[in-house]
Scaffold this motif. Structure first.
Motif, PDB file in Angstrom:
ATOM      1  N   GLU A   1      -4.089  -9.249  26.073  1.00  0.00           N
ATOM      2  CA  GLU A   1      -4.837  -9.394  27.310  1.00  0.00           C
ATOM      3  C   GLU A   1      -5.446  -8.073  27.749  1.00  0.00           C
ATOM      4  N   GLN A   2      -6.631  -7.805  27.194  1.00  0.00           N
ATOM      5  CA  GLN A   2      -7.436  -6.654  27.582  1.00  0.00           C
ATOM      6  C   GLN A   2      -8.871  -7.129  27.776  1.00  0.00           C
ATOM      7  N   ALA A   3      -9.559  -6.555  28.758  1.00  0.00           N
ATOM      8  CA  ALA A   3     -10.937  -6.973  29.019  1.00  0.00           C
ATOM      9  C   ALA A   3     -11.703  -5.830  29.660  1.00  0.00           C
ATOM     10  N   PRO A   4     -12.927  -5.540  29.187  1.00  0.00           N
ATOM     11  CA  PRO A   4     -13.741  -4.508  29.835  1.00  0.00           C
ATOM     12  C   PRO A   4     -14.176  -4.973  31.219  1.00  0.00           C
ATOM     13  N   VAL A   5     -14.281  -4.026  32.151  1.00  0.00           N
ATOM     14  CA  VAL A   5     -14.697  -4.351  33.514  1.00  0.00           C
ATOM     15  C   VAL A   5     -15.779  -3.379  33.964  1.00  0.00           C
ATOM     16  N   ARG A   6     -16.624  -3.865  34.862  1.00  0.00           N
ATOM     17  CA  ARG A   6     -17.704  -3.065  35.432  1.00  0.00           C
ATOM     18  C   ARG A   6     -17.543  -3.018  36.946  1.00  0.00           C
ATOM     19  N   PRO A   7     -18.183  -2.068  37.614  1.00  0.00           N
ATOM     20  CA  PRO A   7     -18.155  -2.047  39.071  1.00  0.00           C
ATOM     21  C   PRO A   7     -18.646  -3.381  39.644  1.00  0.00           C
ATOM     22  N   GLY A   8     -17.950  -3.869  40.642  1.00  0.00           N
ATOM     23  CA  GLY A   8     -18.287  -5.154  41.251  1.00  0.00           C
ATOM     24  C   GLY A   8     -17.504  -6.320  40.694  1.00  0.00           C
ATOM     25  N   ALA A   9     -16.728  -6.081  39.639  1.00  0.00           N
ATOM     26  CA  ALA A   9     -15.928  -7.151  39.048  1.00  0.00           C
ATOM     27  C   ALA A   9     -14.654  -7.377  39.858  1.00  0.00           C
ATOM     28  N   ARG A  10     -14.039  -8.538  39.654  1.00  0.00           N
ATOM     29  CA  ARG A  10     -12.716  -8.812  40.215  1.00  0.00           C
ATOM     30  C   ARG A  10     -11.771  -9.165  39.072  1.00  0.00           C
ATOM     31  N   MET A  11     -10.667  -8.458  39.019  1.00  0.00           N
ATOM     32  CA  MET A  11      -9.680  -8.642  37.966  1.00  0.00           C
ATOM     33  C   MET A  11      -8.489  -9.403  38.524  1.00  0.00           C
ATOM     34  N   THR A  12      -7.975 -10.360  37.747  1.00  0.00           N
ATOM     35  CA  THR A  12      -6.847 -11.169  38.189  1.00  0.00           C
ATOM     36  C   THR A  12      -5.774 -11.173  37.117  1.00  0.00           C
ATOM     37  N   VAL A  13      -4.571 -10.761  37.499  1.00  0.00           N
ATOM     38  CA  VAL A  13      -3.413 -10.797  36.606  1.00  0.00           C
ATOM     39  C   VAL A  13      -2.404 -11.769  37.205  1.00  0.00           C
ATOM     40  N   ARG A  14      -1.928 -12.699  36.392  1.00  0.00           N
ATOM     41  CA  ARG A  14      -0.918 -13.663  36.831  1.00  0.00           C
ATOM     42  C   ARG A  14       0.361 -13.434  36.030  1.00  0.00           C
ATOM     43  N   VAL A  15       1.457 -13.261  36.727  1.00  0.00           N
ATOM     44  CA  VAL A  15       2.762 -13.066  36.107  1.00  0.00           C
ATOM     45  C   VAL A  15       3.778 -13.936  36.848  1.00  0.00           C
ATOM     46  N   ALA A  16       4.436 -14.831  36.119  1.00  0.00           N
ATOM     47  CA  ALA A  16       5.516 -15.636  36.698  1.00  0.00           C
ATOM     48  C   ALA A  16       5.106 -16.312  38.000  1.00  0.00           C
ATOM     49  N   GLY A  17       3.866 -16.784  38.074  1.00  0.00           N
ATOM     50  CA  GLY A  17       3.406 -17.519  39.252  1.00  0.00           C
ATOM     51  C   GLY A  17       2.778 -16.671  40.336  1.00  0.00           C
ATOM     52  N   MET A  18       2.905 -15.355  40.254  1.00  0.00           N
ATOM     53  CA  MET A  18       2.263 -14.501  41.266  1.00  0.00           C
ATOM     54  C   MET A  18       0.870 -14.092  40.780  1.00  0.00           C
ATOM     55  N   VAL A  19      -0.015 -13.807  41.722  1.00  0.00           N
ATOM     56  CA  VAL A  19      -1.398 -13.468  41.401  1.00  0.00           C
ATOM     57  C   VAL A  19      -1.720 -12.099  41.987  1.00  0.00           C
ATOM     58  N   LEU A  20      -2.110 -11.180  41.122  1.00  0.00           N
ATOM     59  CA  LEU A  20      -2.540  -9.836  41.506  1.00  0.00           C
ATOM     60  C   LEU A  20      -4.061  -9.781  41.345  1.00  0.00           C
ATOM     61  N   SER A  21      -4.773  -9.630  42.459  1.00  0.00           N
ATOM     62  CA  SER A  21      -6.233  -9.676  42.439  1.00  0.00           C
ATOM     63  C   SER A  21      -6.805  -8.334  42.908  1.00  0.00           C
ATOM     64  N   THR A  22      -7.703  -7.770  42.110  1.00  0.00           N
ATOM     65  CA  THR A  22      -8.210  -6.427  42.385  1.00  0.00           C
ATOM     66  C   THR A  22      -9.725  -6.381  42.237  1.00  0.00           C
ATOM     67  N   PRO A  23     -10.449  -6.078  43.324  1.00  0.00           N
ATOM     68  CA  PRO A  23     -11.894  -5.873  43.203  1.00  0.00           C
ATOM     69  C   PRO A  23     -12.188  -4.438  42.744  1.00  0.00           C
ATOM     70  N   THR A  24     -13.319  -4.263  42.084  1.00  0.00           N
ATOM     71  CA  THR A  24     -13.743  -2.935  41.647  1.00  0.00           C
ATOM     72  C   THR A  24     -15.046  -2.561  42.322  1.00  0.00           C
ATOM     73  N   ARG A  25     -15.301  -1.267  42.339  1.00  0.00           N
ATOM     74  CA  ARG A  25     -16.562  -0.787  42.911  1.00  0.00           C
ATOM     75  C   ARG A  25     -17.037   0.438  42.126  1.00  0.00           C
TER      76      ARG A  25
END
Length: 243
Positions: free
Chosen positions: A219-243
């Motif tokens: 699970e690796q993915a390139p990201v650019r400014p303005g993207a939103r990254m989402t990681v899910r672990v054991a039912g929890m959701v970690l959401s991170t916007p970029t700029r």
């Protein structure tokens, strides 16, 4: 139990999630060391939810993915790169492509003296989600991961610690901008989490609140400014916007 840290007008408190309610609890590490569940400590609180722990030591596990013939190795990342769920991260413009790496993060519950692969679960408070943001092109100049891992906010962590998820069969997903998620989990790690913990603590002691990021299988993915990254672990959701 789902444990969070909350910044209140009276200071930083630990709390457990009770639906939408933040129920304050005693120090979870003190309770863990005593072999019991944290007790409630007062009425419901309000405030900003922070990263669920404040590690003195933040360790990454390298080479714990497909295609690596070398044994796993540990490396250190600055705890000052840790930010909470939802905090925007400004991507570095001077380090090449930025890559999101969703991982299972293990939160240590007590001093690790005596930890073995067989007993590792007895030292773990719980797991949380982490996005180990990286600039892999810097690895050509810096094989020790300092430059490639050192952006401000490059370790989104949270939103809570799940004390019941275990460490042997934890699901993991990563997606960017709502794309089809990359689904994997702890069972896809060539070296199991408990063996990673035994390896790390054979060389360096860990203590309450320290974090081990256990590796990025697939699970690796390139990201650019303005993207939103989402990681899910054991039912929890970690959401991170970029700029």
């Amino acid at each position: 139990m789902r444990i969070v840290r909350v910044r209140t007008t009276a200071g930083i408190r630990h709390a457990r999630l009770d639906g939408e309610r933040l129920q304050p609890i005693e120090d979870p590490y003190t309770a863990f060391a005593a072999g019991r569940v944290p007790r409630d400590a007062g009425e419901a609180i309000t405030g900003a939810v922070l990263a669920p722990c404040d590690p003195r030591v933040l360790i990454g596990i390298a080479q714990n993915g497909p295609g690596h013939d070398s044994p796993v190795q540990a490396w250190l990342k600055s705890p000052r790169t840790v930010v909470a769920d939802g905090a925007p991260v400004r991507l570095r413009r001077d380090a090449g492509t930025t890559v999101a790496e969703g991982e299972i993060a293990v939160v240590i519950g007590r001093d690790t003296d005596g930890l073995t692969a067989g007993t590792a679960h007895d030292y773990v408070l719980g797991v949380t989600a982490v996005n180990d943001l990286s600039s892999p092109e810097r690895g050509e100049w810096d094989p020790r991961n300092f430059e490639s891992k050192s952006g401000a906010g490059y370790t989104p962590l949270g939103p809570w610690i799940d004390t019941e998820a275990g460490i042997d069969d934890v699901p993991l997903e990563l997606s960017v901008d709502g794309a089809e998620p990359i689904a994997t989990g702890s069972r896809d790690l060539p070296v199991p989490i408990r063996e990673c913990l035994a390896y790390v603590t054979r060389w360096s002691p860990l203590g309450p609140g320290d974090v081990v990021m256990t590796g990025a299988p697939y699970e690796q993915a390139p990201v650019r400014p303005g993207a939103r990254m989402t990681v899910r672990v054991a039912g929890m959701v970690l959401s991170t916007p970029t700029r």
